[in-house]
Design a protein around this motif. Structure first.
Motif, short mmCIF file in Angstrom:
data_model
loop_
_atom_site.label_atom_id
_atom_site.label_comp_id
_atom_site.label_asym_id
_atom_site.label_seq_id
_atom_site.Cartn_x
_atom_site.Cartn_y
_atom_site.Cartn_z
N THR A 1 -3.82 -63.16 -9.51
CA THR A 1 -4.72 -64.17 -10.04
C THR A 1 -4.20 -65.52 -9.58
O THR A 1 -3.03 -65.84 -9.80
CB THR A 1 -4.78 -64.13 -11.58
OG1 THR A 1 -5.21 -62.84 -11.99
CG2 THR A 1 -5.75 -65.17 -12.11
N THR A 2 -5.07 -66.29 -8.91
CA THR A 2 -4.61 -67.53 -8.32
C THR A 2 -5.28 -68.74 -8.97
O THR A 2 -6.30 -68.63 -9.63
CB THR A 2 -4.87 -67.55 -6.81
OG1 THR A 2 -6.29 -67.39 -6.58
CG2 THR A 2 -4.11 -66.45 -6.11
N ARG A 3 -4.68 -69.88 -8.74
CA ARG A 3 -5.20 -71.16 -9.23
C ARG A 3 -5.33 -72.08 -8.03
O ARG A 3 -4.41 -72.20 -7.23
CB ARG A 3 -4.20 -71.73 -10.26
CG ARG A 3 -4.68 -72.97 -10.98
CD ARG A 3 -3.59 -73.47 -11.91
NE ARG A 3 -4.06 -74.54 -12.77
CZ ARG A 3 -4.50 -74.38 -14.00
NH1 ARG A 3 -4.50 -73.15 -14.53
NH2 ARG A 3 -4.91 -75.39 -14.72
N GLY A 4 -6.47 -72.75 -7.92
CA GLY A 4 -6.72 -73.60 -6.77
C GLY A 4 -7.55 -72.87 -5.74
O GLY A 4 -7.48 -71.65 -5.60
N THR A 5 -8.34 -73.64 -4.98
CA THR A 5 -9.26 -73.04 -4.02
C THR A 5 -8.83 -73.23 -2.57
O THR A 5 -9.21 -72.44 -1.71
CB THR A 5 -10.66 -73.64 -4.20
OG1 THR A 5 -10.60 -75.07 -4.08
CG2 THR A 5 -11.23 -73.28 -5.57
N LEU A 6 -8.06 -74.24 -2.29
CA LEU A 6 -7.64 -74.49 -0.93
C LEU A 6 -6.42 -73.63 -0.60
O LEU A 6 -5.47 -73.58 -1.39
CB LEU A 6 -7.31 -75.97 -0.72
CG LEU A 6 -8.45 -76.95 -0.97
CD1 LEU A 6 -7.97 -78.39 -0.82
CD2 LEU A 6 -9.61 -76.68 -0.02
N PRO A 7 -6.41 -72.95 0.54
CA PRO A 7 -5.28 -72.07 0.87
C PRO A 7 -3.92 -72.76 0.80
O PRO A 7 -2.94 -72.16 0.35
CB PRO A 7 -5.61 -71.62 2.30
CG PRO A 7 -7.09 -71.74 2.39
CD PRO A 7 -7.47 -72.92 1.55
#
Length: 323
Positions: free
Chosen positions: A60-66
């Motif tokens: 599960t990640t936070r933020g949209t930019l790689p």
């Protein structure tokens, strides 16, 4: 199952062995996590790392930019309840060397008896959970979160009181660790405080440990009533001569006077114990939140893992502000 079941030996290692948000781990940059040696045999497909033999880690990640994505939590599924492999993966996800202690923990008979129902543990800054299903083992790692913070008076806020992000420090004037955080970390943290971040000081005097902590807190409220809280706080934390004094009131008055308060008004405030209610409210908040140590520092819902390191504040700020 109580979340405190996880053995103290392992919890202590987790709390002490971490380099907060500086290595591949939950709470840190996703790109760093993917480079962990323990994950070298895994392939990323969408948000799932697929390993050999059917092992999988759902991210599960936070933020949209790689370039600015952060790992918020990870759910590990092992087709075989291999304690050695589980330990290696937990090490990758926390940044601490937990392979051996976790393997020993999972092999204990009393733990084996409870794994089918599941068990969990809070160990700063993580929440860990374990459960077996058939021959497999599931394990999750997530950052602890806390909510229900009380507002503090504007006199105890630095920055824009309406800023969307808050650094909340629960502190005790007589606590040597609070003094360490004040002297080693806060000058750097507050010097570079972004416009969208505010700093809040929450009163949490641990009276059972520090007999002068409450009177110091009430004195700071009297300074705050004249708009001099931070000048008083900073000056008092730079001194240690009052901490073992049987009557530190004259030191507090001298510090308040040096901070620019009107001494007559300050004395009346002290005599009337006009700061008592505010300090009581701080203690009630800390009790309701389940806090038991100082300094306890939160950014948003997340606890700062190392309140003595400016880098720890910055890393957690980056995580919280990731979009």
């Amino acid at each position: 199952m109580s979340p405190r079941f996880f053995p103290l030996a392992v919890c202590g290692l987790l709390a002490a062995g971490l380099a907060p948000f500086t290595s591949a781990q939950v709470g840190g940059p996703l790109i760093a996590s993917l480079k962990a040696p323990e994950l070298s045999g895994f392939k990323l497909a969408g948000n799932v790392l697929q390993g050999q033999g059917g092992a999988a880690i759902t991210l599960t990640t936070r933020g949209t930019l790689p370039a600015t994505q952060y790992l918020e939590s990870a759910a590990v599924l092992l087709p075989s309840a291999d304690p050695v492999q589980a330990g290696r993966l937990l090490s990758a996800l926390t940044g601490a060397d937990l392979a051996a202690p976790l393997a020993a923990f999972l092999k204990r008979p009393e733990v084996q008896a409870k794994l089918a129902a599941g068990l969990s543990a809070d160990s700063d800054p993580y929440v860990l959970s374990f459960k077996t299903a058939g021959t497999g083992l599931s394990m999750t790692v997530a950052l602890q979160t806390l909510s229900g913070f009380e507002a503090v008076p504007v006199s105890r806020i630095l920055g824009d009181p309406a800023a969307p992000y808050a650094i909340r420090m629960y502190s005790d004037f007589q606590c040597p660790y609070c003094q360490q955080a004040e002297l080693e970390a806060l000058p750097t943290v507050l010097k570079g405080l972004p416009r969208d971040v505010r700093f809040e000081f929450h009163q949490f005097p641990l009276e059972s440990l520090h007999p002068n902590a409450r009177v110091a807190a009430e004195a700071s409220v009297c300074a705050a009533k004249q708009g001099k809280f931070f000048a008083f706080k900073d000056a008092l934390f730079r001194r240690s001569d009052w901490q073992k004094s049987a009557n530190p009131s004259m030191v507090f008055q001298a510090v308040a006077q040096g901070a620019g308060v009107n001494v007559g008004s300050y004395r009346s405030c002290i005599a009337d114990r006009a700061g008592k209610a505010e300090v009581d409210a701080g203690l009630a908040e800390a009790s309701r939140l389940g806090l038991n140590s100082t300094p306890s520092v939160y950014i948003g819902s997340y606890r700062v893992a190392d309140p003595y390191s400016p880098a720890s504040y910055q890393a957690l700020l980056d995580f919280v502000r990731a979009k």
